[in-house]
Design an enzyme around this catalytic site. Structure first.
Site, short mmCIF file in Angstrom:
data_model
loop_
_atom_site.label_atom_id
_atom_site.label_comp_id
_atom_site.label_asym_id
_atom_site.label_seq_id
_atom_site.Cartn_x
_atom_site.Cartn_y
_atom_site.Cartn_z
N CYS A 1 50.75 37.59 46.75
CA CYS A 1 51.28 38.53 45.75
C CYS A 1 52.82 38.58 45.69
O CYS A 1 53.39 38.44 44.61
CB CYS A 1 50.73 39.93 45.95
SG CYS A 1 49.28 40.08 46.96
N ARG B 1 46.24 34.36 58.27
CA ARG B 1 46.06 35.70 58.79
C ARG B 1 45.50 35.62 60.20
O ARG B 1 44.57 34.87 60.45
CB ARG B 1 45.08 36.49 57.91
CG ARG B 1 45.58 36.66 56.50
CD ARG B 1 44.58 37.38 55.64
NE ARG B 1 45.04 37.38 54.25
CZ ARG B 1 44.32 37.84 53.23
NH1 ARG B 1 43.12 38.34 53.45
NH2 ARG B 1 44.81 37.79 52.00
N GLN C 1 43.09 30.81 48.76
CA GLN C 1 42.44 31.70 47.79
C GLN C 1 42.65 31.17 46.39
O GLN C 1 43.71 30.63 46.08
CB GLN C 1 43.08 33.08 47.85
CG GLN C 1 42.91 33.81 49.14
CD GLN C 1 43.66 35.13 49.10
OE1 GLN C 1 44.87 35.17 48.92
NE2 GLN C 1 42.93 36.22 49.25
N ASP D 1 43.72 32.52 43.75
CA ASP D 1 44.38 33.82 43.60
C ASP D 1 45.12 33.91 42.27
O ASP D 1 45.80 32.97 41.87
CB ASP D 1 45.39 33.96 44.75
CG ASP D 1 45.68 35.41 45.07
OD1 ASP D 1 45.07 36.29 44.44
OD2 ASP D 1 46.52 35.65 45.95
N HIS E 1 47.48 36.82 39.77
CA HIS E 1 48.06 38.14 39.55
C HIS E 1 48.35 38.29 38.07
O HIS E 1 49.02 37.45 37.49
CB HIS E 1 49.31 38.30 40.41
CG HIS E 1 48.97 38.32 41.87
ND1 HIS E 1 49.04 37.19 42.66
CD2 HIS E 1 48.48 39.31 42.66
CE1 HIS E 1 48.63 37.50 43.87
NE2 HIS E 1 48.28 38.77 43.91
N LYS F 1 39.02 49.09 43.16
CA LYS F 1 38.66 47.68 42.96
C LYS F 1 37.17 47.50 42.68
O LYS F 1 36.35 48.38 42.98
CB LYS F 1 39.05 46.86 44.19
CG LYS F 1 38.33 47.32 45.45
CD LYS F 1 38.58 46.38 46.62
CE LYS F 1 37.91 46.91 47.87
NZ LYS F 1 37.83 45.97 48.95
N HIS G 1 45.23 42.18 40.97
CA HIS G 1 45.02 41.08 41.92
C HIS G 1 43.57 40.66 41.73
O HIS G 1 42.69 41.52 41.74
CB HIS G 1 45.13 41.52 43.37
CG HIS G 1 46.38 42.26 43.73
ND1 HIS G 1 47.33 41.70 44.53
CD2 HIS G 1 46.80 43.50 43.42
CE1 HIS G 1 48.31 42.60 44.71
NE2 HIS G 1 48.00 43.69 44.05
#
Ligand SMILES: [Zn+2]
Ligand SMILES: [Zn+2]
Length: 572
Positions: A270, A299, A317, A319, A321, A400, A446
């Site tokens: 992000c 992580r 990911q 991913d 945004h 979410k 997200h």
């Protein structure tokens, strides 16, 4: 009868059996769990393996046959302490010391005594159907600095028939285990001692599988108005202070020092995408801006919780945004939902939807939370999607939608998530110029569609049991020459298929054709082309499918047409 009570009672019988067979065995805990029960033991100088389970089961059957009653007794804490100290049950003693009440309860069956809150069944004879399943190591109280105990897993059901159905399902799940198939199909290695745990190494076939899915994903994102961005894997610590991650996510982040400054290996994409958004002034006319990246993140996870491709320390990911105006929020959510469902359908999953709402601790204004939650609910309602509300389970910065994928065996897997965020736009002071010329704050979404590529591949492998449909099969066609003299013709066939973008390999080993077929079948290759004298003379191939067996002789063009149609339909 309550299934948990039944299973927990079975765990007592397991413990009684183990203590009879191994008198030195000390007791940990033995709860009922989803699908069964376990009991933890400390057995000095004995290493149990699954080969010991039948003997323990046999002992359990004896105890069941005796039909001994479960007797409850209440004791003062000191009495209980004395009792278990005398028996040298140090783990039980530790547990009793932690109980705040004055009195504790114990349960007896025959000579066996356990510290236990209950409830239990009446007597051991009520256990009709049980089975011990596996042996594993488990730290006392799950703490890695504590002693390692031996955990025996088992299950129990009211009837033999239910037990049998469950065992069949377990066996099917075991056959599909992605770690086992990952090895057998040579897709990846999850653990190199030299490299460290939780880091995935993709082998050629695994990398190919992943790339095929990624190519498909990129195309689908382009079709839906996403723009690709790419960001570096490290950034200054200060970026993570601004985003807030250094505060609440610190334990999961890897820190580096470069030029005496703190850097972070990105745990999320992000902040990087936000920097790109901030790089220029946006007008309401540009919005929504949708940034997509197959972004790799790192992580920290405790080594005890690492599991195959599902829990790793580095993963990628899919991913994105989305930066939009508050007015655009609902429509954007709606589009993401459609996108997510279409992807899951393509890969053969079904799904369930959860809506997670505001937790007790949250950031941002209440009206923002309401607006965001309403937008999520409206999007779901308009589509007539059934969902479950998980009250208070949202992240602190916004509500979410979580989609659980369900595989061919009906097992749930973590899938797409769609998260609304008012917090980061605030922290990074994001703006757009509204129609009236004023500066306004965009909302951020997200979202991941497949989630982590690693976890998704794990789920995909188990969903298909390793028999990937033709369009993503790492090797689509295996050519099997019958003898050395057919190698040249096999090469011509391979070249022709290659020129048509078919993923083809040739098995040129000097092995019997039946063995080559069997191995290609075990590798779950969708099509085998057998070439011998007859095929060469006719300029044809003998086609064999992994699911339908022998399909007879075909000329190459007809076969190619069939392949292309199957790929196009994403079937097979
Ligand atoms: Zn109990
Ligand atoms: Zn994000």
């Amino acid at each position: 009868m309550d299934l948990n009570t039944l299973r927990h009672s079975a765990s007592h019988i397991l413990a009684a059996a183990v203590q009879e067979l191994y008198p030195g065995a000390r007791l940990g805990i033995g709860p009922a769990i989803e699908d069964g029960f376990y009991y933890d033991f400390d057995i000095p100088n004995v290493t149990l393996t699954s080969e010991d389970l039948p003997r323990i089961e046999e002992k359990m059957r004896e105890i069941v046959k005796k039909n001994e009653p479960f007797e409850r007794q209440e004791l003062k804490k000191e009495e209980a302490l004395k009792l278990f100290e005398k028996e040298n049950e140090k783990f039980k003693v530790e547990l009793i010391k932690d109980i705040p009440d004055e009195k504790v309860s114990i349960y007896k069956t025959g000579k066996f005594t356990d510290l236990c809150r209950g409830p239990h069944i009446g007597s051991t004879g009520e256990i009709k159907a049980f089975k011990l399943l596996t042996v594993a190591g488990a730290y006392w109280r799950g703490v890695e600095s504590n002693p390692m105990l031996t955990r025996i897993y088992g299950t129990a059901f009211p009837t033999e028939e239910e037990l049998k159905t469950h065992i069949t399902k377990l066996e099917e799940a075991l056959k599909r285990d992605h770690r086992k198939l990952g090895r057998e199909l040579d897709l990846f290695n999850i653990y190199h001692e030299e490299a460290g745990p939780g880091l995935v190494y993709y082998h050629p076939r695994g990398a190919r599988l992943r790339l095929l899915i990624e190519d498909f994903l990129r195309k689908e994102h382009l079709l839906r108005g996403y723009q690709f961005v790419m960001i570096p894997h490290i950034a200054r610590g200060s970026l993570w202070n601004t985003s807030g991650h250094s505060g609440y996510y610190r334990e999961n982040m890897y820190y580096l020092e470069i030029d005496k400054q703190e850097y972070v290996l990105k745990p999320m994409n992000c902040p990087g995408h936000i920097l790109i958004y901030k790089n220029k002034l946006h007008s309401y006319r540009d919005l929504p801006v949708r940034f997509f990246e197959l972004g790799t993140v790192y992580r920290y996870e405790r080594s005890g919780v690492l599991h195959g491709l599902l829990r790793v320390r580095g993963f990628t990911q899919d991913d994105a945004h989305i930066f939009c105006t508050p007015e655009q929020l609902q429509e954007e959510i709606s589009k993401v939902i459609d996108f997510a469902f279409e992807m899951l359908k393509t890969f053969g999953f079904e799904w369930e939807v959860d809506l997670s709402t505001r937790p007790e601790k949250y950031a941002g204004a209440e009206e923002n939370w309401k607006h965001a939650t309403d937008a999520l609910v409206e999007a779901l309602k308009q589509k007539g999607i059934e969902y479950k509300v998980d009250e208070g389970a949202g992240v602190f910065y916004g509500p979410k939608i979580d989609v659980k994928m369900k595989d061919a065996l009906g097992r749930p897997w973590q899938g797409p998530t769609i998260q609304v965020d008012f917090n980061l736009p605030e922290r990074f002071d994001l703006n757009y110029i509204a129609e009236d010329g004023s500066k306004k704050r965009p909302v951020m979404i997200h979202r991941v569609v497949l989630g982590s590529m690693e976890r998704f591949l794990g789920a995909l492998i188990e969903n298909y049991g390793g028999a990937f449909p033709l369009w993503i099969a790492p090797v689509q066609v295996m050519i099997l020459p019958i003898a050395d003299r057919h190698a040249a013709y096999a090469q011509t066939v391979a070249d022709q298929l290659l020129s048509q973008d078919i993923r083809v390999e040739t098995d040129n080993r000097r092995e019997k054709i039946n063995l080559k077929i069997r191995e290609a079948q075990m590798q779950k290759i969708p099509y085998m082309l057998i070439v011998g004298d007859k095929e060469e003379q006719q300029k044809a191939v003998a086609v064999r499918s992994r699911s339908e067996g022998d399909l007879g002789i075909s000329d190459l063009n007809t076969f190619l047409e069939k392949l292309k149609k199957e790929c196009y339909n994403k079937s097979g």
